[in-house]
Design a protein around this motif. Structure first.
Motif, short mmCIF file in Angstrom:
data_model
loop_
_atom_site.label_atom_id
_atom_site.label_comp_id
_atom_site.label_asym_id
_atom_site.label_seq_id
_atom_site.Cartn_x
_atom_site.Cartn_y
_atom_site.Cartn_z
N CYS A 181 -43.90 45.46 157.80
CA CYS A 181 -43.46 46.64 157.07
C CYS A 181 -44.60 47.18 156.21
O CYS A 181 -45.19 46.42 155.43
N SER A 224 -44.56 42.41 154.33
CA SER A 224 -44.38 43.75 153.77
C SER A 224 -45.52 44.05 152.80
O SER A 224 -45.73 43.32 151.84
N LEU A 253 -41.70 48.56 160.61
CA LEU A 253 -40.91 49.38 159.71
C LEU A 253 -41.83 50.12 158.74
O LEU A 253 -42.71 49.51 158.13
#
Length: 477
Positions: free
Chosen positions: A295, A270, A319
């Protein structure tokens, strides 16, 4: 003749042992039970001894049970009764603490003082994220983010400055990790922020069973400590978070990670940077990797081609990505993931048809495709998914630009399609359903159709025979 022989009733004469004496030897709890039964029997026979009954009623009968037996009993009770049971007495409080396996720490002093280990000696899952933040408890201002929630003194500074100001120093966090590692050698899952390489090395040396780690504000140097966790299977790395904090994870850190954590099964990156080299190293070294989540990535162009090195990858999730890969390169260099089964796209900005086409090319062996609230997916872009010939499950939700014509052009090419889910796609109209698409609907095993609130497809298809062929059914949500 001896004295014992002359007086057989003498108390000095030894009598042969009885079975009750042998049976009751070294069984202290059982002696208490026998004594209680005898006391109750005497109280019931002698009316003058009724005063013994109140005294007997005040005896804590659970004292007759060992800790191990009482723990088994308490563990069978529902979790909703855990807190009330801990208020019975100090013994029950300690026993309930031994049953707790997962805990979120809000007070850092509770950890470093040793009270955490004393109170909960068998912890397996510990979340230190909010405990690493120092914030005033009486403040009326609350800062809430999808990752953290904290109180603040004033509101005239940026979120990044506020977090840096209220974040515990690295040395303090490392000290807490050392105390946790010494007291919880069987730790299996940990969530922490602002740790250093030394703190994670201590954790790796003491907690050999650590299998899941979530690390916020991570950088390349910290990954040297993570690489020592040889049994790590699930890892989440959070680098840069817009508006909250900034930290760099590049190809250097990903390569260090790949060479150390070779037993990874699930990996989430992420806010991480990197490129083809970092993803390639993970694919070549982490042979057991089955699920990869990316992400809000900051990766350089061309990283998609490295996914083909993840030969055992089964699930790929993207995401909140502002872009996929603006320059993926020619098709002959992309390759594909042979074992991939699921492709999941959520809240991504699909701006480039070229990058989306390259993604579907890499995922051409996929069997399940889920697209949820992705901006920019129109008919022209969705047709690039036709290259995925093995799709059995398709779910589209919040795709407002996609029309019935674009949906039909793609799904009719998927001969193995069994399940179709269409929700909140306002430009997909029931009036535009063609006979070929209606025939496809009848052959599906499951259809969840609600492109808008006015969908009447289920009522209009009544009497057509849908749901009566070979156990196939129609479901409306």
């Amino acid at each position: 003749m001896s004295v014992l022989e002359e007086n057989p009733d003498s108390p000095l004469k030894k009598r042969p042992p009885r079975w009750s004496d042998i049976w009751l030897k070294k069984t202290k709890p059982l002696k208490h039970v026998v004594f209680a039964m005898q006391l109750q029997s005497l109280a019931s026979k002698d009316p003058k001894s009724q005063t013994l009954i109140p005294h007997f009623a005040n005896i804590d009968r659970t004292l007759l049970l060992s800790d191990e037996l009482l723990l088994k009993i308490l563990s069978k009770l529902p979790l909703s009764q855990r807190n009330p049971n801990s208020l019975v007495c100090k013994r029950w409080l300690n026993l309930q603490g031994r049953l707790v396996r997962s805990l979120k720490i809000l007070d850092w002093n509770f950890l470093v003082s040793g009270r955490l280990i004393t109170r909960f000696p068998n912890l397996a899952h510990v979340d230190l994220l909010n405990g690493c933040l120092f914030s005033p408890r009486n403040s009326g201002i609350l800062l809430t983010h999808r990752m953290v929630s904290m109180q603040m003194r004033y509101g005239n500074c940026s979120n990044w400055e506020l977090l840096e100001e209220n974040l515990l120093p690295v040395e303090v966090v490392d000290g807490g990790l050392q105390a946790l590692a010494n007291g919880c050698p069987n730790l299996r899952r940990l969530v922490v922020i602002n740790a250093s390489e030394l703190g994670l090395l201590t954790l790796a040396e003491e907690c050999l069973t650590l299998q899941e780690l979530e690390l916020h504000k991570c950088n390349d140097n910290v990954l040297r400590g993570i690489a020592a966790c040889e049994n790590l299977q699930i890892l989440k790395l959070v680098g840069k978070v817009d508006g909250l904090y900034c930290s760099l994870v590049s190809d250097v850190g990903l390569t260090i990670l790949a060479q150390g954590c070779k037993r990874l099964v699930k990996l989430e990156l992420s806010g991480c940077e990197g490129s083809f080299d970092g993803i390639k190293a993970i694919g070549q070294c982490c042979l057991m990797l089955e699920e990869l989540t990316i992400c809000d990535h900051r990766m350089e162009d061309g990283w998609l081609a490295a996914l083909s090195y993840c030969e055992n990858l089964k699930t790929l999730r993207l995401l909140s990505c502002k872009r996929i890969d603006l320059d993926p390169g020619p098709d002959e260099y992309l390759g594909f993931c042979p074992s991939l089964e699921r492709l999941y796209l959520q809240k991504c900005q699909l701006r480039s048809k070229k990058s989306l086409r390259a993604l579907f090319r890499v995922c051409e062996a996929v069997r399940e495709v889920v697209v949820l609230d992705c901006w920019g997916l129109d008919n022209d872009m969705f047709t690039s998914a036709s290259v995925c010939r093995r799709v059995k499950f398709l779910s589209l939700e919040g795709c407002s630009l996609l029309t019935t014509e674009g949906l039909e052009a793609t799904v009719l090419s998927w001969l193995d399609l069994e399940t179709l889910v269409v929700v909140s796609c306002k430009n997909i109209k029931e009036s535009d359903i063609s006979p070929a698409l209606a025939t496809l609907f009848c052959n599906l095993k499951e259809l969840r159709w609600r492109p808008d609130a006015k969908s009447l497809l289920s009522s209009s298809l009544m009497g057509t025979g849908m749901g009566k062929k070979g156990g196939k059914f129609f479901k409306r949500t």
